[in-house]
Design an enzyme around this catalytic site. Structure first.
Site, mmCIF file in Angstrom:
data_model
loop_
_atom_site.group_PDB
_atom_site.id
_atom_site.type_symbol
_atom_site.label_atom_id
_atom_site.label_comp_id
_atom_site.label_asym_id
_atom_site.label_seq_id
_atom_site.Cartn_x
_atom_site.Cartn_y
_atom_site.Cartn_z
ATOM 1 N N HIS A 10 -86.201 -15.128 -74.022
ATOM 2 C CA HIS A 10 -86.034 -15.768 -72.720
ATOM 3 C C HIS A 10 -87.149 -16.703 -72.329
ATOM 4 O O HIS A 10 -87.076 -17.332 -71.278
ATOM 5 C CB HIS A 10 -85.877 -14.713 -71.628
ATOM 6 C CG HIS A 10 -84.517 -14.098 -71.606
ATOM 7 N ND1 HIS A 10 -83.476 -14.629 -70.874
ATOM 8 C CD2 HIS A 10 -84.013 -13.032 -72.248
ATOM 9 C CE1 HIS A 10 -82.396 -13.890 -71.056
ATOM 10 N NE2 HIS A 10 -82.696 -12.911 -71.893
ATOM 11 N N LYS A 59 -92.749 -23.755 -62.502
ATOM 12 C CA LYS A 59 -91.546 -24.243 -61.829
ATOM 13 C C LYS A 59 -91.876 -25.360 -60.833
ATOM 14 O O LYS A 59 -91.007 -26.040 -60.333
ATOM 15 C CB LYS A 59 -90.828 -23.093 -61.132
ATOM 16 C CG LYS A 59 -90.176 -22.089 -62.108
ATOM 17 C CD LYS A 59 -89.585 -20.896 -61.359
ATOM 18 C CE LYS A 59 -88.996 -19.831 -62.257
ATOM 19 N NZ LYS A 59 -87.613 -20.109 -62.707
ATOM 20 N N LYS A 64 -75.694 -22.947 -60.768
ATOM 21 C CA LYS A 64 -75.020 -22.540 -59.525
ATOM 22 C C LYS A 64 -74.998 -23.693 -58.528
ATOM 23 O O LYS A 64 -74.006 -23.901 -57.830
ATOM 24 C CB LYS A 64 -75.735 -21.336 -58.916
ATOM 25 C CG LYS A 64 -75.745 -20.101 -59.798
ATOM 26 C CD LYS A 64 -76.661 -19.018 -59.195
ATOM 27 C CE LYS A 64 -77.320 -18.178 -60.251
ATOM 28 N NZ LYS A 64 -78.452 -17.389 -59.700
ATOM 29 N N THR A 95 -80.664 -20.818 -64.469
ATOM 30 C CA THR A 95 -79.254 -20.613 -64.140
ATOM 31 C C THR A 95 -79.000 -21.048 -62.701
ATOM 32 O O THR A 95 -77.874 -21.372 -62.344
ATOM 33 C CB THR A 95 -78.838 -19.133 -64.294
ATOM 34 O OG1 THR A 95 -79.801 -18.308 -63.619
ATOM 35 C CG2 THR A 95 -78.749 -18.739 -65.753
ATOM 36 N N LYS A 129 -86.076 -20.135 -56.200
ATOM 37 C CA LYS A 129 -86.308 -19.491 -57.494
ATOM 38 C C LYS A 129 -87.612 -18.721 -57.364
ATOM 39 O O LYS A 129 -88.344 -18.899 -56.403
ATOM 40 C CB LYS A 129 -86.389 -20.523 -58.623
ATOM 41 C CG LYS A 129 -87.302 -21.719 -58.295
ATOM 42 C CD LYS A 129 -87.317 -22.765 -59.400
ATOM 43 C CE LYS A 129 -86.097 -23.675 -59.450
ATOM 44 N NZ LYS A 129 -85.289 -23.474 -60.652
ATOM 45 N N ARG A 130 -87.929 -17.850 -58.343
ATOM 46 C CA ARG A 130 -89.215 -17.190 -58.300
ATOM 47 C C ARG A 130 -90.331 -18.236 -58.182
ATOM 48 O O ARG A 130 -90.197 -19.349 -58.707
ATOM 49 C CB ARG A 130 -89.418 -16.344 -59.575
ATOM 50 C CG ARG A 130 -88.600 -15.077 -59.590
ATOM 51 C CD ARG A 130 -88.989 -14.153 -58.459
ATOM 52 N NE ARG A 130 -90.298 -13.576 -58.685
ATOM 53 C CZ ARG A 130 -90.548 -12.290 -58.899
ATOM 54 N NH1 ARG A 130 -89.549 -11.415 -58.909
ATOM 55 N NH2 ARG A 130 -91.761 -11.837 -59.091
HETATM 56 C C1 PLP Z 1 -79.777 -17.528 -60.095
HETATM 57 C C2 PLP Z 1 -80.858 -16.744 -59.485
HETATM 58 C C3 PLP Z 1 -82.148 -16.806 -60.021
HETATM 59 C C4 PLP Z 1 -82.530 -17.713 -61.177
HETATM 60 O O1 PLP Z 1 -82.873 -18.986 -60.644
HETATM 61 P P1 PLP Z 1 -83.626 -20.081 -61.557
HETATM 62 O O2 PLP Z 1 -83.636 -21.296 -60.687
HETATM 63 O O3 PLP Z 1 -82.777 -20.282 -62.774
HETATM 64 O O4 PLP Z 1 -84.966 -19.567 -61.852
HETATM 65 C C5 PLP Z 1 -83.142 -16.043 -59.440
HETATM 66 N N1 PLP Z 1 -82.882 -15.254 -58.374
HETATM 67 C C6 PLP Z 1 -81.659 -15.179 -57.825
HETATM 68 C C7 PLP Z 1 -81.441 -14.299 -56.640
HETATM 69 C C8 PLP Z 1 -80.597 -15.909 -58.360
HETATM 70 O O5 PLP Z 1 -79.381 -15.814 -57.822
#
Ligand code: PLP
Length: 844
Positions: A387, A584, A690, A686, A578-579
């Protein structure tokens, strides 16, 4: 003594009699689990009374939620049992997805939609004057994960069930999931999230399937009665693993798979000795210690802590799961000859990599197989998903600690490594440098077990999670392994489930889509392509915009309630959730926002399109710089939102406690998706998928799955900026000096000077020194300054495009239409066909 019950014969005759009688009982007309509105209402009333013990006067919203949840669960039970029977009867090959994280979110709405009860339940409740949405909000999120990796596992479970694949998720039933994030005075404060405080409607404890687990102790080598050299593990401490099963319903089929989560329980045997010695208190203390194993999720995303309890967690859930898998196999098979034809085990990152050694231990020590035979079985069974390339995420355990907690496994790891290296040497397939890099044991002052190397050596498949990431894996991290075993490496680009992330999260858009192209997209997301012509349909564009506006209004309500900020629904909703991690580059985003503010202050004629910048995400509790970034976003928000000079042009909000249920409100309302990581650092992402699926346009770097998203939606519908992987490498090689960028770019100098002088921290001028320092004196490792100008220029393009609403909507619709590739159904189909070789089993 109570009188002895006469022993009942439990032979086949009795069983089949019982089976026939049960069958008759279940098939009575007017089944109590019928799905018509009247029966659903009756089920709700019954559960309120019989399960919750409440009437209409005493029932709380939570009681009513439970009554609905139990009514839905009842209607999943038959399918669940039938699914398991079908797998058993057909002796199907099963997939086991081992993951230390499952970021599930809420279950009720998803289950209602997947089993087709949503509309029926809503009318059943509305006849009682109850609003389904109010009850859905009562359910706590199951936050058994940190971020992308855990959410991927949750999306995979949905797709596995929807594709009718015989699959089980295995993980830990943490008592405390990811912490609840509060913001006090702009700083993150962590609070424990007691998601099980009121119990869970979805888990079924299975004490009968409890598994004994050993840890610590030592090994003894002995010669068995046949004269064979054997090893046993003695003087170990014992813990029990009790499974809790959660049903995972497929969408539009009758499959219900199982997510089995293990809870650590004190071992009775161990307690007994202390009790007998009369030491009641220390027995109870001991109980507490062993039950600590499943107490809490480690809140670090992509960094390792190296804590003993974490190693215990990893082994605990691996040991329970392998035991379960082997037991299930032995119920139907005499030996292990067919094991890899019936079992595929996928390791989600290296967290479960001890499974390789554990299966070897079970096969060799417990089942008496020869090493070579066991090794062939193990390798043919395991697959490993990598990952990340981030060095701080690579798991290593000191040989000392590993050997203390898992003495037998350390021996097995050494033996695996010895044979691996001997083989490579004998066949002259690698030089000494390559061998020492591939060794499972890292030599040096403190020897380490390299979990990634163990996972690669012990698997027949190693995959990355986006095309670019897989290429980098082959070129960098696993370069030597790739030279040795090129056929092992493959790519499986991540995906997300369109059921949760479009149908459930964005019902308005889902309805509009289904009205024009029918419902097939729900199980075949490539059908979304049929929306392409609608981009040219002015009526559809108007509808699309009105849905987006409604979604923006729903999100604005949350921001008003949580942050006390009123959002302008006509402004651009520009979102980074995101985290929080330096790679990032939330810093790139917030520095530009701060810079926009300074420009507005100095140039009264500057008139940017009104924009709302939304941020959200958790920082690991020990990650100081991530916490500074949160504080900075909140401080910039305070200054900007309260300055009448810029009122209405720029608004900033940090949404506290980003989690799955909040994400379901955010993605549908977003217009600009910030995917701005340093090229080469984000394995896939991911969140990017979305956003695009919900019609947000991406501003992003060529990183992770952004590359493939851009290929799919078309370069003209994607805002690209920034250094490429190659340019990043070249710049670092040449010697990157952030001071040069500071001196040569007026906007960078202005914003960093403002930060350093306290413009955004009134009364505390030196507050953001650590941030400025990390950029200028810390070498700016993620090249924030090097990409700043390109990012600003690209944001101007975004604004220009937004000023033409028809053009913007066309692009947004094309993003929705062209992101079908990023359904996790596609991802899972690829895993099933190319790694697991597991065909579907239709149920019912
Ligand atoms: C999709 C999702 C993530 C991953 O987000 P990235 O932008 O790909 O790091 C993290 N936390 C939650 C709650 C999510 O729904």
């Amino acid at each position: 003594m109570p009188p002895q019950q006469p022993q009942q014969r439990r032979g086949t005759t009795a069983r089949s009699e019982e089976a026939r009688a049960l069958e008759r009982a279940r098939d009575l007309p007017n089944s109590r689990t019928a799905t018509d509105v009247d029966t659903l209402r009756r089920a709700f009333a019954d559960h309120l009374q019989y399960s919750q013990g409440k009437d209409e006067h005493t029932a709380t919203a939570l009681d009513r939620y439970f009554a609905v949840a139990y009514s839905v669960r009842d209607r999943m039970m038959r399918r669940w049992i039938q699914t398991q029977q079908a797998y058993y009867k057909q002796d199907a090959k099963r997939v086991y997805y081992l993951s230390l994280e499952f970021l599930m979110g809420k279950a009720l709405e998803n289950n209602l939609l997947n089993v087709g009860l949503y509309d029926g339940m809503r009318s059943a409740l509305s006849d009682l004057g109850l609003d389904l949405a109010d009850l859905l909000s009562q359910e706590p999120d199951a936050g058994l994960g940190n971020g992308g990796l855990g959410r991927l596992a949750a999306c995979f479970l949905d797709s596995l069930a929807t594709l009718s694949i015989p699959a089980y998720g295995y993980g830990i039933r943490y008592e405390f999931g990811i912490f609840d994030q509060e913001i006090r005075n702009g700083y993150q404060v962590e609070r424990p999230e007691e998601w099980l405080r009121f119990g869970s409607a979805w888990e079924i404890p299975r004490p009968d399937a409890t598994v004994p687990v050993s840890i610590y102790g030592r090994t003894e080598h002995y010669v068995d009665e046949k004269g064979k050299l054997r090893v046993r593990w003695v003087d170990a401490r014992h813990v029990l693993g009790m499974p809790y099963d959660v049903p995972i319903a497929g969408f539009g089929n009758s499959t219900v798979n199982t997510l089995r989560l293990w809870r650590a329980r004190a071992s009775q045997e161990l307690d007994l000795a202390d009790f007998n010695a009369g030491d009641y208190l220390s027995a109870v203390e001991d109980k507490d210690l062993s039950e600590n194993i499943s107490k809490v999720l480690y809140p670090n995303d992509l960094t390792v802590m190296g804590k003993e309890l974490r190693l215990q967690q990893q082994y605990f859930f691996v040991c329970c799961s392998i035991h379960d898998i082997v037991n299930r196999h032995l119920k139907m098979h005499d030996g292990f000859g067919s094991f890899p034809d019936k079992v595929a085990i996928q390791m989600n990152d290296t967290h479960p990599a001890i499974a390789v050694a554990e299966l070897m231990r079970v096969l060799v020590d417990e089942q008496g197989l020869e090493w070579d035979e066991a090794w062939e079985i193990a390798r043919a069974t395991f697959g490993y998903t990598n990952h990340t390339l981030m060095p701080e995420a690579l798991e290593r355990w000191s040989v000392d600690l590993f050997g203390r907690v898992l003495p037998r496994h350390l021996e097995i790891v050494y033996e695996i490594n010895r044979r691996f290296i001997d083989g490579v040497r004998a066949e002259r397939k690698a030089d000494d440098g390559a061998i020492s890099r591939m060794s499972v044991i890292e030599e040096g002052p403190t020897k380490q077990v390299r979990m990634a190397n163990l996972a690669v050596v012990g698997s027949h498949s190693v995959n990355g999670v986006a095309a670019l990431h897989t290429e980098l894996l082959k070129r960098e991290l696993f370069r030597d392994f790739h030279a040795l075993w090129p056929e092992k490496f493959n790519n499986k680009t991540n995906g997300v489930t369109p059921r949760r992330w479009l149908l459930q999260a964005n019902p308005g858009l889902a309805k509009s889509i289904t009205e024009v192209i029918g419902p097939e997209w729900l199980t075949d997301a490539t059908q979304l392509r049929r929306l392409e012509p609608l981009a040219e349909d002015a009526g559809f564009r108007r509808l699309f915009r009105s849905v987006k506006r409604d979604n923006k209004a729903r999100l604005a309500e949350i921001v008003r309630a949580e942050n006390g900020i009123t959002l302008d629904l006509d402004s651009i909703f520009d979102v980074q959730v995101k985290r929080i991690h330096e790679y990032k580059r939330q810093l790139l985003d917030v520095l530009r926002v701060a810079s926009e503010y300074l420009r507005l202050k100095e140039d009264r004629s500057y008139d940017p399109y009104p924009r709302t910048y939304l941020f959200g995400g958790k920082a690991a509790p020990g990650y100081a710089m991530a916490k500074w970034i949160i504080k900075l976003v909140n401080s910039v928000a305070d200054v900007v939102n309260h300055d009448v000079d810029v009122k209405g042009r720029v608004t900033v909000a940090f949404l506290r406690n980003y989690r799955v249920s909040l994400a379901e409100r955010i993605f549908p309302a977003a217009e600009v998706s910030e995917q701005i990581s340093t090229a080469g650092k984000e394995a896939s992402g991911t969140g990017n998928m979305k956003f695009a699926l919900n019609g947000a346009l991406t501003i992003g770097t060529l990183d992770g799955a952004n590359v493939e998203i851009r290929e799919e939606v078309g370069a003209e519908n994607f805002f690209l900026f920034g250094l490429t992987v190659e340019q990043v490498a070249a710049l670092k090689k040449r010697g990157y000096d952030p001071w040069e960028w500071y001196r040569n770019d007026r906007r960078i100098k202005q914003v960093l000077d403002a930060l350093a002088s306290g413009v955004f921290s009134p009364g505390e001028p030196g507050l953001f020194r650590p941030i400025v320092d990390s950029l200028l004196n810390g070498g700016d490792p993620y090249l924030v300054l090097a990409d700043f100008a390109a990012y600003c220029a690209c944001q101007e393009e975004v604004e220009k495009a937004y000023r033409d609403p028809e053009h913007w909507t066309r692009m947004a619709i094309l993003n929705v239409a062209r992101t079908g590739k990023f359904s996790s159904d596609r991802t899972i189909r690829e895993y099933a066909e190319e790694i697991w070789n597991v065909p579907p089993v239709r149920v019912g």
